[in-house]
Design a protein around this motif. Structure first.
Motif, PDB file in Angstrom:
ATOM      1  N   GLU A 165      -0.088   3.299   3.530  1.00 58.20           N
ATOM      2  CA  GLU A 165      -1.403   3.005   2.962  1.00 58.20           C
ATOM      3  C   GLU A 165      -1.496   1.528   2.567  1.00 58.20           C
ATOM      4  O   GLU A 165      -2.491   0.853   2.849  1.00 58.20           O
ATOM      5  CB  GLU A 165      -1.697   3.892   1.756  1.00 58.20           C
ATOM      6  CG  GLU A 165      -3.046   3.592   1.128  1.00 58.20           C
ATOM      7  CD  GLU A 165      -3.511   4.659   0.152  1.00 58.20           C
ATOM      8  OE1 GLU A 165      -4.709   4.647  -0.184  1.00 58.20           O
ATOM      9  OE2 GLU A 165      -2.702   5.502  -0.270  1.00 58.20           O
ATOM     10  N   ASP A 199      -4.590   3.161   9.915  1.00 60.39           N
ATOM     11  CA  ASP A 199      -3.934   3.582   8.680  1.00 60.39           C
ATOM     12  C   ASP A 199      -4.897   4.134   7.641  1.00 60.39           C
ATOM     13  O   ASP A 199      -4.519   4.998   6.841  1.00 60.39           O
ATOM     14  CB  ASP A 199      -3.161   2.407   8.070  1.00 60.39           C
ATOM     15  CG  ASP A 199      -1.871   2.115   8.810  1.00 60.39           C
ATOM     16  OD1 ASP A 199      -1.446   2.968   9.607  1.00 60.39           O
ATOM     17  OD2 ASP A 199      -1.292   1.029   8.600  1.00 60.39           O
ATOM     18  N   SER A 211      -2.377   7.193   6.698  1.00 61.73           N
ATOM     19  CA  SER A 211      -1.972   7.288   5.298  1.00 61.73           C
ATOM     20  C   SER A 211      -2.416   8.613   4.679  1.00 61.73           C
ATOM     21  O   SER A 211      -1.697   9.181   3.841  1.00 61.73           O
ATOM     22  CB  SER A 211      -2.537   6.119   4.497  1.00 61.73           C
ATOM     23  OG  SER A 211      -3.954   6.103   4.514  1.00 61.73           O
TER      24      SER A 211
END
Length: 267
Positions: A165, A199, A211
């Motif tokens: 993340e 992500d 993430s």
């Protein structure tokens, strides 16, 4: 001891309790990333426009080496953790998409092709990246994940990989600096846009943000009492180590370019 540092081995949490742990871990991660990565000297100089192009090139040579191997670890993790995912087909589908996404998006062989393209935009030839011998500080980031994958617990791997993340937000940060400070046109910073989207955002074809999957898997392990960690490890520690190695990656580049530390001339 904070709730983040507790040993959750064998302890089944309710969905609400697991959510609270995940929320705390996410806040902890981003605080670390802000302090160690975004406010580190590499990125501080990047934002000001005082980071030399040589540093960006050296960083990218090392980043190619990192990406070329770290993406393969997804496939290894898929095989090693398959029993867990067989019992959670809804997560298995997302994880399979994740593994495939790294290898085929936007076209095969996946993200590594964009890394090579971005390197060329920085003035590097393919052999400058492919044959490059990584700096010790940069390789350490890669080797941490290799060690956790092969010797750590499943929870340690997924907690460590939740750093993805922060990497997504880093890609946004880096891309913005190149766009605003270094005046690179949009077509010259494609890697950072693609990586941030992968992500942090759900893809147009339904692939979950990477993430989000990381945190979802970790939450499920907490709910099932499977968030086992070894002595000297904790979920918090895994996030701290992943972020520290990420920060050292950039500091190693700075020390090399500015001829500090190990990289000072002999004599």
């Amino acid at each position: 001891m904070s709730h983040l540092q507790r040993d959750y081995s064998g302890k089944k949490l309710s969905s609400r309790e697991a959510d609270a742990v995940i929320t705390g871990l996410r806040e902890y991660l981003m605080a670390l990333a802000d302090r160690w990565v975004f406010k580190g000297r590499f990125h501080s100089e990047l934002v000001k426009g005082t980071l030399p192009l040589e540093a960006i090139k050296v960083f990218w040579q090392n980043w190619y080496g990192f990406v070329a191997e770290i993406n393969n670890f997804h496939g290894v993790a898929y095989q090693r953790h398959l029993p867990f995912f067989k019992r959670h087909p809804e997560l298995q589908g997302h994880f399979a998409n994740h593994v495939a996404d790294e290898m085929i998006h936007p076209t095969p062989p996946g993200h590594i092709r964009i890394v090579l393209e971005q390197g060329k935009n920085f003035g590097l030839a393919e052999e400058d990246m492919i044959e490059y011998e990584m700096l010790a500080e940069c390789r350490a980031f890669l080797e941490y994940y290799r060690g956790v994958l092969y010797e750590g617990t499943m929870a340690e791997w997924w907690a460590s990989f939740c750093v993805e993340e922060a990497v997504g937000y880093w890609a946004e940060f880096f891309g913005d600096a190149l766009r605003k400070t270094y005046k690179l046109p949009e077509e010259k910073i494609v890697y950072f846009r693609v990586h941030a989207e992968a992500d942090l955002q759900e893809h147009a074809d339904g692939v979950m943000a990477h993430s989000d999957l990381d945190w979802m898997v970790l939450k499920k392990m907490l709910e099932e009492g499977r968030a086992d960690t070894r002595p000297g490890f904790s979920l918090e520690y895994c996030l701290r180590m992943g972020t520290a190695y990420f920060a050292w990656f950039f500091e190693g580049v700075c020390q090399y370019v500015y001829k500090e530390g190990f990289y000072r001339p002999l004599g």
